[in-house]
Structure formats: C-alpha cells, structure tokens
Design an enzyme around this catalytic site. Structure first.
Site, PDB file in Angstrom:
ATOM      1  N   ARG A  99       0.806  -1.556  -0.355  1.00  0.00           N
ATOM      2  CA  ARG A  99       0.041  -0.167   0.099  1.00  0.00           C
ATOM      3  C   ARG A  99       0.636   1.197  -0.004  1.00  0.00           C
ATOM      4  NH1 ARG A  99      -3.204   3.383   3.702  1.00  0.00           N
ATOM      5  NH2 ARG A  99      -5.431   3.779   2.784  1.00  0.00           N
ATOM      6  N   ILE A 139      -6.916   8.184  -0.794  1.00  0.00           N
ATOM      7  CA  ILE A 139      -6.706   6.747  -1.058  1.00  0.00           C
ATOM      8  C   ILE A 139      -7.682   6.372   0.262  1.00  0.00           C
ATOM      9  CG2 ILE A 139      -3.872   6.632   0.312  1.00  0.00           C
ATOM     10  CD1 ILE A 139      -3.666   4.119  -0.781  1.00  0.00           C
ATOM     11  N   SER A 140      -8.064   4.975   0.145  1.00  0.00           N
ATOM     12  CA  SER A 140      -9.278   4.712   1.266  1.00  0.00           C
ATOM     13  C   SER A 140      -8.666   4.207   1.958  1.00  0.00           C
ATOM     14  CB  SER A 140     -10.588   4.339   0.479  1.00  0.00           C
ATOM     15  OG  SER A 140     -10.759   4.101  -0.723  1.00  0.00           O
ATOM     16  N   GLN A 141      -9.544   4.039   3.378  1.00  0.00           N
ATOM     17  CA  GLN A 141      -8.835   2.965   4.123  1.00  0.00           C
ATOM     18  C   GLN A 141      -8.550   1.771   4.370  1.00  0.00           C
ATOM     19  OE1 GLN A 141     -12.205   3.569   6.970  1.00  0.00           O
ATOM     20  NE2 GLN A 141     -10.916   2.233   8.678  1.00  0.00           N
ATOM     21  N   PRO A 142      -8.098   0.990   4.502  1.00  0.00           N
ATOM     22  CA  PRO A 142      -7.662  -0.369   3.768  1.00  0.00           C
ATOM     23  C   PRO A 142      -8.506  -1.118   4.594  1.00  0.00           C
ATOM     24  CG  PRO A 142      -5.413   0.716   5.123  1.00  0.00           C
ATOM     25  CD  PRO A 142      -6.549   1.389   5.165  1.00  0.00           C
TER      26      PRO A 142
END
Ligand code: SAM
Length: 219
Positions: free
Chosen positions: A37, A63-66
């Site tokens: 990531r 970038i979205s939360q994992p």
C-alpha cells in the site's frame, strides 16, 4: 512472487484492522498482505501507509482506508475469470487488489494527473491486467461491458444508470450512496434483469463528479 518491503506492517494491518473486523476470505486477506500500500501513497504520508485511515494522494483526493478497501472487495467477491470495472482509480490501490483477484480490471479516473499516478504505480508493480482510463466514470465504459463486477469508490447520490446497464446478469455492483457528507455502502446484485439491494453501514467518500454524479465545485 515478489515480496515487497514492510511485510510485517501489512500482516499487522490485515490481522488488526481487517480480519479482526470480520473479513475472512483467504484470497482477499492474502492479496492485502502482498500488495504494498505504501507505493500508492506520496511522501510524507507513505510513512503512515498501514494505519487505519484514508490518506491524501494529491489533487484533493484520497486513498481509501484499508478496511473499506477490504470490505468493498469482499462485497464484490471477484472471481479469477471476472472482468471488473472500477470508477475512481485514485492512485490505483483498489485496482491493484482487484487485478490480483480477477482476470481483468478497467479503472476510470476523471483527473488526468491522478490517472497518471495510478498508471505508473500499477506499472511499477508489474500489474499488466489493469487499464487506467481518463474520463467520466459515471458513463461507464461500454466497450468492454458487460462486467461481472462494478465498484464505485467515490460518493454518489444514486447509482448511475449506465453502470446498471453495463453490469452482467449475476454480477455485483458496490458503491457508497448518499449525500456529499455521508453515505451508505450499498451492494446491488443483478439477477434475471432485477436489482436486489443490501446496505452495509455508513461510510465517507470524496464526491463522484460527473454526468450522473455531483456537479464540480458544488459543495
Ligand atoms: N479507488 C481509490 C483507491 O484505491 O484508493 C480511491 C479513490 S478516491 C476515494 C476517489 C477518486 O474518484 C478520486 O481520485 C476522484 O478524482 C475520482 N472520481 C470522482 N468522480 C469521478 C468520475 N466521475 N469518474 C472517474 N473518477 C472520478
């Protein structure tokens, strides 16, 4: 298979943020442990790449939360022979995850500089089955339709009709639907030409800007 740096941080992320919250699909967990990531996050935020939150990628985008990437992937449930359409490439992380699970990924990004970032990140990792297209993703990409799965990774007031049309029968569409501040994660399954909808709780995404989304700058 290449092993990328910061593997311990990825294993910890999967164990504490994803498996601990109920996502157990072994194919998805394995891909989340592999895909680096931090490559998808510009400095200095890359230091925090395995933390439990979204991060800036430039141009006012994130970038979205994992966990949200994992949850949306789990709801989409991509199979090895599937063709997937993503709306909102961002820096390409979700596309990289999907490309590791499905046969082919088309991802559309409206901001050319962000699309370039996604393209170079995917190239750097040698991911050859994901194509980044610049355009208004609310119109979809009819040329490669129908898709087995469609994922919208920006907040939409409603599911754009062209995307429902481009979803194959038996396919899934996953999207955050709501207003510009808060949305609900929705999964729609197309069966026999009908759409069956289920909801999976509140989420917060940047807006989907386009013909079937929000108007630009209209906060
Ligand atoms: N999928 C990304 C990831 O893997 O981290 C996160 C995407 S980010 C939350 C949302 C992205 O959607 C932004 O890059 C934004 O520019 C893009 N976007 C917004 N409206 C769009 C549209 N109509 N078509 C394509 N991309 C759009």
């Amino acid at each position: 298979m290449t092993e990328y740096p910061r593997v311990d941080e990825r294993f910890r992320m999967v164990e504490r943020q994803i498996a601990a919250r109920g996502i157990h699909n072994p194919r998805i967990l394995s891909v989340l442990r592999q895909v680096p990531r931090h490559v998808f996050i510009p400095q200095p935020y890359d230091q925090s790449a395995y933390d439990d939150n979204p991060l800036p990628i430039g141009n006012g985008q994130t970038i979205s939360q994992p966990y949200i990437v994992a949850l949306m992937t789990d709801l989409l449930d991509p199979q090895p022979e599937d063709r997937i359409l993503e709306i909102g490439a961002g820096s390409g992380y979700q596309a990289a995850i999907l490309a590791s699970l499905a046969a082919r990924v088309i991802t559309i990004e409206r901001i050319p500089a962000v699309a370039d970032l996604a393209r170079s990140n995917l190239e750097m990792l040698g991911i050859g089955n994901a194509t980044v297209i610049v355009g208004d993703g609310t119109l979809g990409h009819p040329a490669d339709s129908p898709y087995n799965g469609i994922i919208i990774t920006a907040a939409t007031p409603e599911i754009p009709k062209p995307l429902l049309d481009q979803l194959d029968d038996g396919g899934q569409l996953v999207a955050p639907v709501g207003d510009r501040e808060i949305q609900e994660l929705v999964r729609i399954e197309k069966t026999g030409g009908r759409f069956v909808e289920k909801r999976y709780g509140s989420v917060r995404f940047v807006p989907l800007i386009g013909a079937y989304g929000w108007e630009e700058g209209n906060a």
